[in-house]
Design a protein around this motif. Structure first.
Motif, PDB file in Angstrom:
ATOM      1  N   THR A  67      -5.083   1.859  17.598  1.00 48.32           N
ATOM      2  CA  THR A  67      -5.418   2.259  18.967  1.00 48.32           C
ATOM      3  C   THR A  67      -5.513   3.779  19.131  1.00 48.32           C
ATOM      4  N   LYS A  68      -5.397   4.493  18.029  1.00 52.21           N
ATOM      5  CA  LYS A  68      -5.547   5.948  17.982  1.00 52.21           C
ATOM      6  C   LYS A  68      -4.462   6.692  18.763  1.00 52.21           C
ATOM      7  N   ARG A  69      -3.319   6.055  18.963  1.00 55.64           N
ATOM      8  CA  ARG A  69      -2.192   6.750  19.563  1.00 55.64           C
ATOM      9  C   ARG A  69      -1.461   7.600  18.525  1.00 55.64           C
ATOM     10  N   SER A  70      -1.697   7.304  17.254  1.00 62.09           N
ATOM     11  CA  SER A  70      -1.252   8.159  16.152  1.00 62.09           C
ATOM     12  C   SER A  70      -2.483   8.519  15.338  1.00 62.09           C
ATOM     13  N   GLN A  71      -2.443   9.690  14.734  1.00 58.82           N
ATOM     14  CA  GLN A  71      -3.609  10.138  13.973  1.00 58.82           C
ATOM     15  C   GLN A  71      -3.667   9.545  12.579  1.00 58.82           C
ATOM     16  N   ALA A  72      -2.510   9.069  12.092  1.00 58.86           N
ATOM     17  CA  ALA A  72      -2.467   8.493  10.750  1.00 58.86           C
ATOM     18  C   ALA A  72      -1.124   7.788  10.572  1.00 58.86           C
ATOM     19  N   MET A  73      -0.997   7.078   9.474  1.00 59.36           N
ATOM     20  CA  MET A  73       0.276   6.462   9.119  1.00 59.36           C
ATOM     21  C   MET A  73       0.444   6.489   7.609  1.00 59.36           C
ATOM     22  N   LEU A  74       1.697   6.441   7.185  1.00 58.83           N
ATOM     23  CA  LEU A  74       2.033   6.251   5.779  1.00 58.83           C
ATOM     24  C   LEU A  74       2.801   4.949   5.653  1.00 58.83           C
ATOM     25  N   ALA A  75       2.473   4.158   4.621  1.00 59.39           N
ATOM     26  CA  ALA A  75       3.168   2.896   4.373  1.00 59.39           C
ATOM     27  C   ALA A  75       2.916   2.494   2.924  1.00 59.39           C
ATOM     28  N   ASP A  76       3.608   1.448   2.479  1.00 58.96           N
ATOM     29  CA  ASP A  76       3.379   0.914   1.141  1.00 58.96           C
ATOM     30  C   ASP A  76       1.916   0.533   0.983  1.00 58.96           C
ATOM     31  N   SER A  77       1.378   0.746  -0.193  1.00 59.37           N
ATOM     32  CA  SER A  77      -0.042   0.479  -0.434  1.00 59.37           C
ATOM     33  C   SER A  77      -0.451  -0.967  -0.122  1.00 59.37           C
ATOM     34  N   PRO A  78       0.331  -2.009  -0.487  1.00 60.84           N
ATOM     35  CA  PRO A  78      -0.101  -3.364  -0.126  1.00 60.84           C
ATOM     36  C   PRO A  78      -0.149  -3.580   1.376  1.00 60.84           C
ATOM     37  N   VAL A  79       0.756  -2.942   2.095  1.00 65.05           N
ATOM     38  CA  VAL A  79       0.823  -3.090   3.549  1.00 65.05           C
ATOM     39  C   VAL A  79      -0.385  -2.429   4.206  1.00 65.05           C
ATOM     40  N   VAL A  80      -0.752  -1.262   3.724  1.00 61.90           N
ATOM     41  CA  VAL A  80      -1.928  -0.576   4.268  1.00 61.90           C
ATOM     42  C   VAL A  80      -3.198  -1.347   3.937  1.00 61.90           C
ATOM     43  N   ASP A  81      -3.317  -1.812   2.714  1.00 61.18           N
ATOM     44  CA  ASP A  81      -4.501  -2.592   2.333  1.00 61.18           C
ATOM     45  C   ASP A  81      -4.653  -3.824   3.222  1.00 61.18           C
ATOM     46  N   TYR A  82      -3.529  -4.471   3.506  1.00 60.99           N
ATOM     47  CA  TYR A  82      -3.551  -5.670   4.345  1.00 60.99           C
ATOM     48  C   TYR A  82      -3.958  -5.310   5.776  1.00 60.99           C
ATOM     49  N   ALA A  83      -3.441  -4.212   6.297  1.00 59.42           N
ATOM     50  CA  ALA A  83      -3.779  -3.789   7.651  1.00 59.42           C
ATOM     51  C   ALA A  83      -5.276  -3.495   7.772  1.00 59.42           C
ATOM     52  N   VAL A  84      -5.855  -2.893   6.748  1.00 60.72           N
ATOM     53  CA  VAL A  84      -7.297  -2.623   6.759  1.00 60.72           C
ATOM     54  C   VAL A  84      -8.078  -3.924   6.886  1.00 60.72           C
ATOM     55  N   LYS A  85      -7.694  -4.928   6.100  1.00 61.34           N
ATOM     56  CA  LYS A  85      -8.391  -6.216   6.146  1.00 61.34           C
ATOM     57  C   LYS A  85      -8.204  -6.908   7.488  1.00 61.34           C
ATOM     58  N   GLN A  86      -6.969  -6.924   7.983  1.00 61.11           N
ATOM     59  CA  GLN A  86      -6.661  -7.675   9.186  1.00 61.11           C
ATOM     60  C   GLN A  86      -7.242  -7.045  10.449  1.00 61.11           C
ATOM     61  N   THR A  87      -7.515  -5.759  10.417  1.00 61.93           N
ATOM     62  CA  THR A  87      -8.093  -5.102  11.597  1.00 61.93           C
ATOM     63  C   THR A  87      -9.608  -5.003  11.495  1.00 61.93           C
ATOM     64  N   GLY A  88     -10.185  -5.616  10.499  1.00 58.31           N
ATOM     65  CA  GLY A  88     -11.641  -5.585  10.356  1.00 58.31           C
ATOM     66  C   GLY A  88     -12.191  -4.195  10.131  1.00 58.31           C
ATOM     67  N   ALA A 104     -10.841  -1.396  11.397  1.00 57.18           N
ATOM     68  CA  ALA A 104     -10.474  -0.441  12.450  1.00 57.18           C
ATOM     69  C   ALA A 104      -9.509   0.611  11.922  1.00 57.18           C
ATOM     70  N   VAL A 105      -8.845   0.276  10.809  1.00 58.35           N
ATOM     71  CA  VAL A 105      -7.985   1.206  10.091  1.00 58.35           C
ATOM     72  C   VAL A 105      -8.552   1.354   8.689  1.00 58.35           C
ATOM     73  N   GLU A 106      -8.551   2.559   8.156  1.00 55.61           N
ATOM     74  CA  GLU A 106      -9.067   2.767   6.804  1.00 55.61           C
ATOM     75  C   GLU A 106      -8.157   3.710   6.024  1.00 55.61           C
ATOM     76  N   THR A 107      -8.218   3.595   4.716  1.00 58.05           N
ATOM     77  CA  THR A 107      -7.383   4.436   3.862  1.00 58.05           C
ATOM     78  C   THR A 107      -8.071   5.757   3.560  1.00 58.05           C
ATOM     79  N   VAL A 108      -7.252   6.751   3.260  1.00 59.88           N
ATOM     80  CA  VAL A 108      -7.745   8.062   2.836  1.00 59.88           C
ATOM     81  C   VAL A 108      -7.102   8.378   1.490  1.00 59.88           C
ATOM     82  N   GLY A 109      -7.909   8.657   0.490  1.00 59.19           N
ATOM     83  CA  GLY A 109      -7.370   8.980  -0.821  1.00 59.19           C
ATOM     84  C   GLY A 109      -6.821   7.759  -1.540  1.00 59.19           C
ATOM     85  N   GLN A 110      -6.020   8.009  -2.566  1.00 63.21           N
ATOM     86  CA  GLN A 110      -5.468   6.963  -3.409  1.00 63.21           C
ATOM     87  C   GLN A 110      -3.951   6.844  -3.200  1.00 63.21           C
ATOM     88  N   PRO A 111      -3.381   5.668  -3.493  1.00 58.03           N
ATOM     89  CA  PRO A 111      -1.917   5.538  -3.420  1.00 58.03           C
ATOM     90  C   PRO A 111      -1.238   6.516  -4.380  1.00 58.03           C
TER      91      PRO A 111
END
Length: 312
Positions: free
Chosen positions: A224-245, A247-254
């Motif tokens: 929802t863009k209330r934060s500019q970014a997040m850090l989390a475990d790589s599997p969790v971020v990958d899953y969030a990217v898929k589940q949000t269609g 709307a969230v994307e990764t930057v760089g590599q784990p």
């Protein structure tokens, strides 16, 4: 890298015992923090059943009678960390750790009972005999190995994620002055603290670290863009990217990859070796690979050898 234990309980809600129900509602049921599942997403693979595995009598004989007597292993975990452990739209506890935990128990001729708990209290509960196993995306480190035995089963790094299109041009090398969301008690909190110190030492503004009790809330902050970014475990971020269609994307590599570990109370005879043997058997017979594929975990984090108390 996976979650730490020392600060996650700072803002626990009084009704944390109802966290499973809360997550099923607040996270849209899929652990992403969103409200819909994208077409072509991981739903189909997640509905696949992992075939039951055969009991290994030799490994089963290594389980202490006090644990085996009731036919089940009581597992402590914080069920807010999709895709590793979370509550789905039907209120069922699911995830990579859950499927792997079930298969481990089957290999030992047992079943599992998963108990939701505040992350910071799980290892203490294990030591007190409240749980017979702890499986909740714990990173193996020297501090934990002083109090529990740990069996390695996957290697995860930290990933940086931003809203689609990276509107603020966020990069890992320049988080100074940015609003970065993170789950309480994770190693990412420590990572951001160190990075923020570097910022202020260089005369730049500190990172505004926005901590949340559940990862689902962290995901929603970025979506929802209330934060500019997040850090989390790589599997969790990958899953969030898929589940949000997207709307969230990764930057760089784990980065900073380290193994997850199943925690076992010390001084329980050959129990830790039984867990290690079960994980290794699942790696060898292909069950482990099927579970990774079901939950979309990157095979680069797959282990070929389950180790007991590996040293970094």
């Amino acid at each position: 890298m996976a979650r730490a234990t020392h600060i996650k309980a700072l803002a626990l809600l009084p009704a944390f015992a109802l966290a499973g129900l809360t997550m099923a509602c607040g996270a849209g049921g899929n652990g992403s923090g969103g409200t819909s599942q994208p077409a072509g997403g991981p739903a189909a693979s997640q509905s696949a059943e992992i075939p039951a595995v055969a009991k290994d009598p030799a490994l089963a004989a290594m389980v202490p009678q006090a644990i085996a007597a009731d036919g089940k292993i009581v597992v402590g975990q914080d069920q807010s960390y999709a895709p590793n452990e979370f509550v789905d739209e039907q209120g069922k506890v699911v995830g990579f750790d859950v499927d792997l935990g079930n298969a481990i128990a089957q290999k030992l001729g047992l079943t599992t009972e998963y108990q939701n708990a505040a992350f910071s209290g799980i290892l203490a509960g294990l030591g007190a005999g409240q749980y017979e196993l702890a499986m909740s995306s714990f990173t193996i480190n020297s501090e934990r190995l002083q109090t529990v035995d740990m069996v390695s089963y996957y290697s995860a790094g930290t990933s940086l994620a931003v809203p689609k299109g990276n509107p603020d041009k966020i990069s890992l090398d320049d988080l100074c002055g940015k609003n970065i969301a993170v789950q309480q008690g994770t190693v990412q909190v420590d990572d951001l603290a160190a990075r923020s110190q570097q910022c202020t030492s260089s005369g730049k503004p500190a990172i505004n670290v926005q901590q949340f009790q559940q990862q689902t809330d962290v995901n929603l902050q970025v979506q929802t863009k209330r934060s500019q970014a997040m850090l989390a475990d790589s599997p969790v971020v990958d899953y969030a990217v898929k589940q949000t269609g997207g709307a969230v994307e990764t930057v760089g590599q784990p980065y900073d990859a380290a193994p997850y570990g199943i925690a076992i109370k010390k001084d329980q005879g050959s129990y830790a070796q039984a867990i290690q043997g079960a994980v290794q058997a699942l790696i060898d017979d292909g069950t482990y690979a099927k579970i990774l594929a079901k939950w979309g975990l990157n095979t680069s984090g797959a282990l070929t050898k389950a180790e007991l108390n590996p040293q970094s």
